[in-house]
Motif scaffolding. Structure first.
Motif, PDB file in Angstrom:
ATOM      1  N   PRO A   1       0.860  -1.197   0.000  1.00 46.13           N
ATOM      2  CA  PRO A   1       0.000   0.000   0.000  1.00 46.13           C
ATOM      3  C   PRO A   1       0.889   1.238   0.000  1.00 46.13           C
ATOM      4  O   PRO A   1       2.003   1.218   0.535  1.00 46.13           O
ATOM      5  CB  PRO A   1      -0.798  -0.132   1.305  1.00 46.13           C
ATOM      6  CG  PRO A   1      -0.732  -1.576   1.649  1.00 46.13           C
ATOM      7  CD  PRO A   1       0.606  -2.054   1.170  1.00 46.13           C
TER       8      PRO A   1
ATOM      9  N   SER B   1      -4.398   1.333  -2.495  1.00 45.53           N
ATOM     10  CA  SER B   1      -4.354  -0.114  -2.299  1.00 45.53           C
ATOM     11  C   SER B   1      -3.066  -0.697  -2.889  1.00 45.53           C
ATOM     12  O   SER B   1      -2.465  -0.129  -3.804  1.00 45.53           O
ATOM     13  CB  SER B   1      -5.575  -0.773  -2.947  1.00 45.53           C
ATOM     14  OG  SER B   1      -5.574  -0.564  -4.349  1.00 45.53           O
TER      15      SER B   1
ATOM     16  N   HIS C   1      -3.766  -2.862  -6.922  1.00 42.60           N
ATOM     17  CA  HIS C   1      -4.304  -2.083  -8.035  1.00 42.60           C
ATOM     18  C   HIS C   1      -3.881  -0.618  -7.991  1.00 42.60           C
ATOM     19  O   HIS C   1      -4.138   0.117  -8.942  1.00 42.60           O
ATOM     20  CB  HIS C   1      -5.826  -2.176  -8.052  1.00 42.60           C
ATOM     21  CG  HIS C   1      -6.331  -3.553  -8.319  1.00 42.60           C
ATOM     22  ND1 HIS C   1      -7.678  -3.874  -8.332  1.00 42.60           N
ATOM     23  CD2 HIS C   1      -5.681  -4.715  -8.587  1.00 42.60           C
ATOM     24  CE1 HIS C   1      -7.834  -5.163  -8.589  1.00 42.60           C
ATOM     25  NE2 HIS C   1      -6.629  -5.691  -8.752  1.00 42.60           N
ATOM     26  N   GLN C   2      -3.268  -0.173  -6.897  1.00 42.62           N
ATOM     27  CA  GLN C   2      -2.826   1.204  -6.736  1.00 42.62           C
ATOM     28  C   GLN C   2      -3.984   2.180  -6.973  1.00 42.62           C
ATOM     29  O   GLN C   2      -3.883   3.146  -7.724  1.00 42.62           O
ATOM     30  CB  GLN C   2      -1.649   1.515  -7.672  1.00 42.62           C
ATOM     31  CG  GLN C   2      -0.381   0.759  -7.321  1.00 42.62           C
ATOM     32  CD  GLN C   2       0.814   1.151  -8.170  1.00 42.62           C
ATOM     33  OE1 GLN C   2       0.666   1.766  -9.223  1.00 42.62           O
ATOM     34  NE2 GLN C   2       2.007   0.777  -7.735  1.00 42.62           N
ATOM     35  N   ARG C   3      -5.094   1.915  -6.272  1.00 41.64           N
ATOM     36  CA  ARG C   3      -6.294   2.748  -6.359  1.00 41.64           C
ATOM     37  C   ARG C   3      -6.520   3.478  -5.037  1.00 41.64           C
ATOM     38  O   ARG C   3      -6.287   2.914  -3.959  1.00 41.64           O
ATOM     39  CB  ARG C   3      -7.518   1.891  -6.689  1.00 41.64           C
ATOM     40  CG  ARG C   3      -7.460   1.242  -8.074  1.00 41.64           C
ATOM     41  CD  ARG C   3      -7.766   2.237  -9.155  1.00 41.64           C
ATOM     42  NE  ARG C   3      -7.574   1.689 -10.501  1.00 41.64           N
ATOM     43  CZ  ARG C   3      -7.884   2.347 -11.613  1.00 41.64           C
ATOM     44  NH1 ARG C   3      -8.388   3.563 -11.540  1.00 41.64           N
ATOM     45  NH2 ARG C   3      -7.671   1.796 -12.797  1.00 41.64           N
TER      46      ARG C   3
ATOM     47  N   HIS D   1      -7.927   4.447  -1.893  1.00 46.65           N
ATOM     48  CA  HIS D   1      -8.807   3.692  -1.012  1.00 46.65           C
ATOM     49  C   HIS D   1      -9.411   4.562   0.089  1.00 46.65           C
ATOM     50  O   HIS D   1     -10.616   4.516   0.360  1.00 46.65           O
ATOM     51  CB  HIS D   1      -8.027   2.545  -0.379  1.00 46.65           C
ATOM     52  CG  HIS D   1      -8.833   1.659   0.509  1.00 46.65           C
ATOM     53  ND1 HIS D   1      -9.254   2.037   1.763  1.00 46.65           N
ATOM     54  CD2 HIS D   1      -9.297   0.401   0.327  1.00 46.65           C
ATOM     55  CE1 HIS D   1      -9.947   1.066   2.321  1.00 46.65           C
ATOM     56  NE2 HIS D   1      -9.977   0.054   1.460  1.00 46.65           N
TER      57      HIS D   1
ATOM     58  N   SER E   1     -14.014   6.900   2.682  1.00 42.16           N
ATOM     59  CA  SER E   1     -13.597   5.634   2.098  1.00 42.16           C
ATOM     60  C   SER E   1     -14.812   4.948   1.491  1.00 42.16           C
ATOM     61  O   SER E   1     -15.931   5.119   1.959  1.00 42.16           O
ATOM     62  CB  SER E   1     -12.962   4.736   3.161  1.00 42.16           C
ATOM     63  OG  SER E   1     -12.618   3.484   2.611  1.00 42.16           O
TER      64      SER E   1
ATOM     65  N   THR F   1     -15.135   1.866   1.735  1.00 45.27           N
ATOM     66  CA  THR F   1     -15.430   0.840   2.724  1.00 45.27           C
ATOM     67  C   THR F   1     -16.314   1.409   3.815  1.00 45.27           C
ATOM     68  O   THR F   1     -16.065   2.499   4.323  1.00 45.27           O
ATOM     69  CB  THR F   1     -14.131   0.298   3.347  1.00 45.27           C
ATOM     70  OG1 THR F   1     -13.286  -0.173   2.312  1.00 45.27           O
ATOM     71  CG2 THR F   1     -14.426  -0.819   4.322  1.00 45.27           C
TER      72      THR F   1
ATOM     73  N   LEU G   1      -7.568  -2.388   4.138  1.00 45.67           N
ATOM     74  CA  LEU G   1      -6.581  -2.442   3.062  1.00 45.67           C
ATOM     75  C   LEU G   1      -7.027  -3.316   1.902  1.00 45.67           C
ATOM     76  O   LEU G   1      -6.218  -3.711   1.069  1.00 45.67           O
ATOM     77  CB  LEU G   1      -5.237  -2.938   3.616  1.00 45.67           C
ATOM     78  CG  LEU G   1      -4.606  -2.046   4.692  1.00 45.67           C
ATOM     79  CD1 LEU G   1      -3.265  -2.607   5.130  1.00 45.67           C
ATOM     80  CD2 LEU G   1      -4.448  -0.618   4.186  1.00 45.67           C
ATOM     81  N   ASP G   2      -8.324  -3.631   1.827  1.00 41.75           N
ATOM     82  CA  ASP G   2      -8.853  -4.363   0.681  1.00 41.75           C
ATOM     83  C   ASP G   2      -8.735  -3.526  -0.589  1.00 41.75           C
ATOM     84  O   ASP G   2      -8.598  -2.301  -0.541  1.00 41.75           O
ATOM     85  CB  ASP G   2     -10.323  -4.727   0.903  1.00 41.75           C
ATOM     86  CG  ASP G   2     -10.493  -5.962   1.777  1.00 41.75           C
ATOM     87  OD1 ASP G   2      -9.487  -6.644   2.022  1.00 41.75           O
ATOM     88  OD2 ASP G   2     -11.629  -6.223   2.211  1.00 41.75           O
ATOM     89  N   GLU G   3      -8.838  -4.189  -1.730  1.00 39.38           N
ATOM     90  CA  GLU G   3      -8.869  -3.463  -2.994  1.00 39.38           C
ATOM     91  C   GLU G   3     -10.193  -2.711  -3.137  1.00 39.38           C
ATOM     92  O   GLU G   3     -11.219  -3.107  -2.575  1.00 39.38           O
ATOM     93  CB  GLU G   3      -8.685  -4.426  -4.167  1.00 39.38           C
ATOM     94  CG  GLU G   3      -7.304  -5.064  -4.225  1.00 39.38           C
ATOM     95  CD  GLU G   3      -6.189  -4.044  -4.408  1.00 39.38           C
ATOM     96  OE1 GLU G   3      -6.388  -3.076  -5.165  1.00 39.38           O
ATOM     97  OE2 GLU G   3      -5.122  -4.217  -3.800  1.00 39.38           O
ATOM     98  N   VAL G   4     -10.147  -1.635  -3.893  1.00 35.14           N
ATOM     99  CA  VAL G   4     -11.336  -0.821  -4.128  1.00 35.14           C
ATOM    100  C   VAL G   4     -12.235  -1.527  -5.134  1.00 35.14           C
ATOM    101  O   VAL G   4     -11.766  -2.036  -6.159  1.00 35.14           O
ATOM    102  CB  VAL G   4     -10.931   0.571  -4.655  1.00 35.14           C
ATOM    103  CG1 VAL G   4     -12.161   1.421  -4.946  1.00 35.14           C
ATOM    104  CG2 VAL G   4     -10.025   1.272  -3.643  1.00 35.14           C
TER     105      VAL G   4
END
Length: 381
Positions: A54, A68, A71-73, A75, A161, A163, A173-176
């Motif tokens: 991350p 993230s 995927h480097q999105r 978050h 977020s 989330t 820290l999940d992917e978006v």
């Protein structure tokens, strides 16, 4: 005299110019044009797991942006130091000012604006929560010491977020999850050696785009991907010294050109005579590597040979796999001889802890590998 940073809060979506789900590459590209607001940008990541770490962007003094690992999105967005005047911050919600240099954000104002919520040391709503502890973003995600519910208690940080932290449905820290800002971005790039690449796009019901070596033309790329941000004519012929016949066809090779799609993390080398794709280059955007942030991360998968004609799920390697694993996947034999490449040789004033990479050639594939065994570039030919 600092101009006011006037931003709106959008629960589950974003704050101001920052939108949940945006790529690391696009956010940093945007920040390059906002140096008057964010003159100092600090990038933090774990160098031991650079391909899957991350990443946090610190935009002092007000923003921390958490991206993230895979995927480097974007978050999570953290807005902090609301009372810091360098620059002063005005925060709006649905066109109503809820915090400014004249009127500070306190617990009772949050309650009046957003309504009731579950009790706790933070005020949590779907997609947004308000903290009364002025700590780092990592500590804030864990929660703090409970405080008495003082109506005048001052909000120190605001988090947005995708989330829903209050329901704890997903890890922080999940992917978006795919969202509107990702529309048109490459979700997966499946590499087929000696053939080309299949591009899958976010939020698209269309069939994957198949770009074939020796068949797809520059015109096809313009139609399917749009005009490239840059067209670069190939003038560097230093690698031709390793060719069995380095002088043959030199004039023809000099007119080859690249289509650079930085926003997809992909380059295409196109033959200057036939205008057909000759090579495809995919970039992993690994933090700390020489090409970091020149291209968006391309989520490539290297497909192996199916076991038989009915095998619908052939084995695949991914951008985050170590070189030793990918190299054995391509060839069970010992790794081929490598060549050293230092991309900073022609960049004066740039120093990196590890600027040297190695090039390993396989049948139809060249891998560019860091000292930490991360594959930063895949070249198909």
């Amino acid at each position: 005299m600092f101009s006011t940073l006037d931003v709106d809060i959008r629960p589950g979506s974003g704050i101001g110019m920052f939108e949940i789900g945006s790529s690391l590459w696009s956010v940093i590209e945007m920040l390059r044009g906002l140096q008057h607001l964010f003159p100092q940008v600090e990038v933090k990541f774990d160098p031991d797991t650079s391909s899957i770490t991350p990443i946090i962007l610190h935009l002092r003094p007000h923003f921390d942006l958490l991206f993230s690992g895979l995927h480097q999105r974007l978050h999570t967005i953290c807005l902090r130091k609301l009372r810091d005047p360098h620059p002063p911050v005005t925060l709006r919600y649905k066109d109503t000012v809820i915090s400014s240099s004249e009127e500070h954000l306190i617990r009772v104002r949050v309650n009046r604006t957003f309504g009731p919520t579950y009790p706790g040391d933070e005020l949590k709503y779907p997609g947004v929560w308000f903290s009364f502890e002025d700590d780092t973003i990592g500590e804030g995600l864990k929660g703090g010491v409970p405080h008495p519910e003082d109506r005048g208690q001052e909000v120190k940080r605001v988090f947005v977020s995708q989330t829903d932290i209050a329901s704890e449905q997903r890890d922080a820290l999940d992917e978006v999850a795919p969202c509107a800002v990702m529309h048109g971005d490459v979700a997966r790039a499946v590499i087929k050696v000696h053939d080309g690449v299949l591009l899958h796009f976010y939020l698209s019901t269309a069939a994957p785009l198949h770009i074939r070596l020796g068949e797809t033309t520059a015109q096809d790329l313009n139609i399917d991907l749009g005009p490239p941000p840059r067209v670069h004519y190939k003038e560097d012929e230093r690698m031709m010294i390793h060719s069995p016949n380095p002088l043959a066809g030199a004039d023809e090779r000099s007119i080859d050109y690249f289509y650079n799609y930085f926003q997809h993390g992909i380059d295409f080398l196109i033959c200057g005579q036939t205008n057909v794709v000759r090579k495809i280059i995919l970039h992993s955007n690994v933090p700390g590597s020489p090409l970091f942030q020149r291209y968006k991360r391309c989520l490539w998968e290297l497909e192996g040979k199916p076991e038989d004609d009915e095998d619908d799920t052939p084995p695949r390697m991914h951008f985050y796999d170590k070189f030793e694993t990918i190299g054995h996947f391509l060839s069970p034999k010992d790794p081929p001889p490598s060549m050293l490449l230092d991309r900073t040789d022609e960049e004066d004033g740039i120093t990196l802890p590890s600027s040297t990479t190695r090039l390993y050639g396989y049948d139809g594939v060249i891998l560019e590998v860091t000292e930490a065994s991360q594959v930063v570039t895949v070249i198909l030919f």
